[in-house]
Every structure is written in C-alpha cells, then in structure tokens.
Design a protein around this motif. Structure first.
Motif, short mmCIF file in Angstrom:
data_model
loop_
_atom_site.label_atom_id
_atom_site.label_comp_id
_atom_site.label_asym_id
_atom_site.label_seq_id
_atom_site.Cartn_x
_atom_site.Cartn_y
_atom_site.Cartn_z
N GLU A 252 33.76 43.24 26.87
CA GLU A 252 33.39 42.00 27.56
C GLU A 252 34.58 41.12 27.93
OE1 GLU A 252 30.89 40.03 24.78
OE2 GLU A 252 29.41 41.64 24.68
N GLY A 253 35.58 41.07 27.07
CA GLY A 253 36.62 40.05 27.24
C GLY A 253 37.99 40.57 27.59
N VAL A 254 38.14 41.87 27.81
CA VAL A 254 39.46 42.45 28.05
C VAL A 254 39.50 43.11 29.42
CG1 VAL A 254 41.14 44.17 27.26
CG2 VAL A 254 39.86 42.82 25.58
N ASN A 255 40.56 42.84 30.15
CA ASN A 255 40.80 43.51 31.44
C ASN A 255 41.44 44.86 31.13
OD1 ASN A 255 41.44 44.37 33.98
ND2 ASN A 255 42.89 42.72 34.43
N ARG A 256 40.68 45.95 31.26
CA ARG A 256 41.16 47.28 30.90
C ARG A 256 41.73 48.04 32.10
NH1 ARG A 256 36.89 50.07 29.96
NH2 ARG A 256 35.25 48.53 30.32
N GLN A 257 41.86 47.33 33.23
CA GLN A 257 42.35 47.98 34.44
C GLN A 257 43.84 48.31 34.32
OE1 GLN A 257 39.90 48.15 36.90
NE2 GLN A 257 41.11 49.46 38.26
N VAL A 258 44.21 49.56 34.53
CA VAL A 258 45.61 49.98 34.50
C VAL A 258 46.12 50.23 35.91
CG1 VAL A 258 47.23 51.71 33.65
CG2 VAL A 258 45.33 50.98 32.20
N THR A 259 45.36 50.95 36.69
CA THR A 259 45.68 51.16 38.11
C THR A 259 44.45 50.78 38.91
OG1 THR A 259 44.91 53.47 38.16
CG2 THR A 259 47.19 53.08 37.48
N SER A 260 44.57 50.83 40.23
CA SER A 260 43.44 50.44 41.09
C SER A 260 42.24 51.36 40.91
CB SER A 260 43.88 50.46 42.56
OG SER A 260 44.35 51.75 42.93
N GLY A 261 42.47 52.56 40.41
CA GLY A 261 41.36 53.50 40.29
C GLY A 261 41.04 53.93 38.88
N HIS A 328 40.20 29.32 30.49
CA HIS A 328 40.63 29.53 31.87
C HIS A 328 39.72 30.49 32.64
CE1 HIS A 328 44.28 27.90 29.97
NE2 HIS A 328 44.65 27.53 31.18
N GLY A 329 38.62 30.90 32.04
CA GLY A 329 37.68 31.78 32.72
C GLY A 329 38.27 33.10 33.12
N ALA A 330 39.12 33.65 32.26
CA ALA A 330 39.81 34.91 32.59
C ALA A 330 39.52 35.95 31.52
CB ALA A 330 41.31 34.67 32.69
N HIS A 331 39.99 37.15 31.76
CA HIS A 331 39.94 38.23 30.78
C HIS A 331 41.34 38.45 30.20
CE1 HIS A 331 36.10 39.06 32.77
NE2 HIS A 331 35.78 39.82 31.73
N ALA A 332 41.41 38.76 28.94
CA ALA A 332 42.69 39.04 28.31
C ALA A 332 43.25 40.37 28.81
CB ALA A 332 42.54 39.07 26.79
N HIS A 333 44.56 40.42 29.02
CA HIS A 333 45.18 41.68 29.40
C HIS A 333 45.05 42.67 28.25
CE1 HIS A 333 48.37 44.53 30.56
NE2 HIS A 333 48.20 44.09 31.79
N TRP A 334 44.87 43.93 28.59
CA TRP A 334 44.66 44.95 27.55
C TRP A 334 45.83 45.04 26.58
CZ3 TRP A 334 48.36 48.71 27.54
CH2 TRP A 334 49.05 48.95 28.73
#
Length: 448
Positions: A252-261, A328-334
């Motif tokens: 829910e709270g973590v941005n798990r994006q590493v690349t665009s895909g 700040h209404g954001a997701h934490a970086h992984w």
C-alpha cells in the motif's frame, strides 16, 4: 560425550561436525516450505479469499501463535516417548500434507491446523540435536546455533523468491505446492544424514526411570528460562509484523517501481531479512570469536537487549518515513524499505539466534527438546500479541502505528537489560541462574 561416539560424528566439515550440515540443510528446506507459505498468506486472504484486513491480520497472528504453541507438546512427547528422530519424521510428513492442502480454498483452515500440528513435533526436535554433536565444553557449540540460524534464513530467503513468485504470477496453489515440495526435500535430507546425528538414548527402561529429576538448580534454570521467554514474547509482538503489517505496507505505501515496465513483487521484500542474516552472520560470529580469544565475551542477555533496541530503533525510523509520505500524499521509495530490513535484521541477529543458543546450553539434562520448545513457545504469545497489534493497522496512521511497534520492541530491550543486571557474572561461570545473595542489594552489574 562418551568415548563410544560413532566415528561418523567425529567427521568434520568446515570446522564443525558433519551432523551440523545435515541439520542445517534439513532446517533450510523446512523453512523454505514454512516461509514460502507465509509469504503468500496475508495476500492470499485479502486478495483471493476477500477476508477483511483486520481479520486477516488476526488469523495470521493466531496461525503464527499455533506454530509456536504446538512445539511445547511436541518437545515433551519426543523427550518422553517418540524420540527426536521419529518426531522429526512424523512431524515433517504431517507438515508436507498441510502445505499441499493449502492448494484448496475449502481446506484453508484445516491446512493451517495441520501445518501447526506437524511443526510441533518437527521444530524443537531438530534444533535440540545440535548440542549432542559436541563434547561438553566444546566452544564451537555456541557458534553452531548462529550457523544453524543461517540455514533457517537461507530457506526463508529462497521461499519468497520461488513460492511468492509462483503464487503471484501463476496462481496461489502453485506457490503452496512448491512449499510442500520443499518439505519433502527436507525429509529426504534428514533421512540420508541420520548416521551423522546424535544417537537416541536407550528407551528400554521403564518410562518412570527415563524421566529427568528436577532438583533445585534444574528447577531454577527452568524458572530463569521461562522469565526470558516471557520477555521475548514482547519482542516478538514487534518482530512478527514482518509478514503482517510490513507486508501490507509494501503493497500500500511503497513505490515498488524499478523501471517503466517492472515493479518489485511485494513478496520479494520478505527475502531481505534472511538475505541479511546469512550475509552478516559470518561477520558477527568471526567478530565474537576474536573478542572471546581476547577475554571479551559479552553476556547473552546484553546481546539480546542490544538487538531488541536496534529493532525498536528501526521501527521508529520507519515511523518517520511513513509520517512524511502520508503528510505529502506520496509513496515511500522502495530503497527505504530495503534499508529498514537491513537495520532490523542486524538487531534480530543479536537476539533470536543468541536466545536459541542460550536455551540450548542451559537446558537441564533430559529436557533439552522441552526447553527448546519453551523458547519457541514465546512465539505463541508473541504472535498473538502481533496479531492483536496488527488489527490497529487500519485504525491508526501508519507512522503512529510503526512508532507504537517501536515502543514495544524498546520495552523488551529494557527488560532484557534489567534481567542481565540481576544475573551478574553468573553466566560466565556456566551457571546463568540468579542465586540469592546475603546482602540487601538484589543486583550485581555485569562486566562490559
């Protein structure tokens, strides 16, 4: 150890008996099955079975509690009747059945109970065989528990990568089936390595004569260990959030994006804890060994207090990160979650394997499996506490929740430190049980 020790047990591998390698690999694959299922459990309940989060967290906690409750009876049954070897084989077979049962939604609750019952026989009887590999006074026995703990975490590292990936990518039943296969591999390794393990004591005498006598010192040792187990309950209330609310936050709270895909699968983060364990354990064991050769041997209770304090600090730092992202209404970086796992696991290494070794060394003769089960029994109440705390996840801000968990770990650190002060130098004299002093002062400071 008697001079009649079988030759196979005198063989060495990397400076330790070959039997330690057998136990290491057996536990590694058992942990692969256990953590493979656990990596999927909360997600399976919330995403597939549509169970509400607070109830899913509670079920997770109750299941984890049962896993640590049944070893109390399993260890007692093994010490009295079955013997360690037979208990491991029966318990492992039952656990494998339970993992395969998880592939069916209709068997979900019976499967959880089946795994917990099999674990009750398996868990205490495997670890309790470590001490029998070494002659009395062998200094290697202390580091053996840390090495064994690496096996635990190697299996726990592989489990989310394999079972978690199969469950998320191809369907939950494939992940659960992989966990069942891992349990079968564990049993095959154990059977193949039986010649290298400590022999079972003779059981031809009447059952009454096999019962160990609990004299005064032995009774005091049990009371002491029960007190330590009670404090570890508090610690586990914080630690067992890893597969519960930490897993939910990763989703829910973590941005798990590493690349665009490509995004990091949420279950993969649970592999970080064991990864750090087997990367850092050799460094810690080497450091402690070098300090010991210079006469510096920090008492186990001080190590455990330090470890619980580090875990508490890790949650406080996570609270700050979660509060900032929510504000700040954001997701934490992984990367923040990766850093948290590293810090938390370093603290874990100072308490869980150290505590297991303490219980193995101080167990009264004839009650080693029972005392190892007592150590795991702390996980029963600890998981109940963790499950109860997990129900607050949906009711508190995430930052406030993590701060509360950090305070729980901090309380366990303070209690362990205070008990360490009361024990004094007794552990260094091979008698860790506090003894009454004739003076009114109840505590004696431990040397640094």
């Amino acid at each position: 150890m008697s001079a009649a020790m079988p030759v196979s047990r005198d063989r060495q591998f990397l400076g330790h008996p070959v039997g330690l390698t057998v136990l290491f690999l057996t536990e590694m694959w058992e942990m692969f099955s256990f953590f493979g299922m656990r990596a999927l459990l909360v997600y399976y309940m919330t995403k597939h079975l549509d169970i509400a989060q607070e109830y899913a967290s509670l079920i997770y906690g109750v299941y984890g509690a049962l896993v640590y409750f049944t070893p109390v009876f399993g260890g007692y049954i093994a010490d009295r009747w079955l013997g360690k070897r037979r208990a491991v084989l029966i318990g492992g077979g039952i656990m494998a059945l339970g993992h395969f049962m998880m592939a069916s939604e209709w068997l979900f609750y019976p499967a959880l109970i089946t795994i917990a019952l099999g674990n009750g026989l398996f868990l205490p009887c495997l670890a309790s065989q470590i001490e029998g590999l070494y002659r009395k006074g062998d200094a290697r026995s202390k580091s053996a528990y840390n090495i064994y703990y690496v096996g635990v975490n190697l299996g726990a590292f592989l489990a989310p990568l394999v079972c978690g990936f199969l469950g998320e990518a191809y369907g939950w039943r494939w992940g659960f089936a992989a966990a069942g296969i891992g349990m079968l591999v564990s049993l095959v390794i154990y059977v193949a390595g039986l010649p290298h393990l400590p022999p079972e004591p003779a059981r031809s005498a009447p059952a009454r004569s096999l019962r160990p006598t609990l004299d005064g010192p032995a009774r005091q040792q049990l009371i002491f260990l029960m007190g330590i187990a009670a404090i570890v309950v508090v610690f586990r209330g914080a630690y067992e959030q890893v597969g519960n609310t930490i897993a939910l936050w990763a989703d829910e709270g973590v941005n798990r994006q590493v690349t665009s895909g490509w995004s990091i699968p949420m279950a993969w983060f649970q592999a970080l804890d064991p990864l750090v364990v087997f990367a850092a354990t050799p460094l810690l064991v080497t450091r402690w060994a070098r300090l010991a050769t210079r006469g510096v041997d920090t008492p186990s209770l001080y190590k455990m207090a330090f470890g619980a304090g580090v875990v508490g600090l890790s949650y406080v730092l996570l609270a700050a990160i979660a509060t900032w992202t929510e504000t700040h209404g954001a997701h934490a970086h992984w990367a923040w979650l990766v850093g948290w796992f590293v810090l938390m696991t370093l603290g874990e290494l100072y308490i869980l394997p150290v505590g297991l070794g303490l219980f193995g060394r101080l167990a009264p003769e004839g009650l080693r499996a029972t005392c190892i089960a007592l150590w795991f029994f702390a996980g029963f109440f600890g998981n109940l506490l963790a499950g109860a705390l997990g129900t607050l996840w949906s009711k508190l801000p995430h930052g406030g929740f993590f701060l509360a968990i950090g305070c729980v770990a901090g309380c366990s650190a303070a209690l362990l430190f205070l008990v360490g002060l009361s024990v004094g130098r007794a552990e260094k004299r091979d008698n860790p049980t506090p003894t009454p002093t004739p003076t009114p002062t109840p505590t004696t400071a431990l040397s640094p």
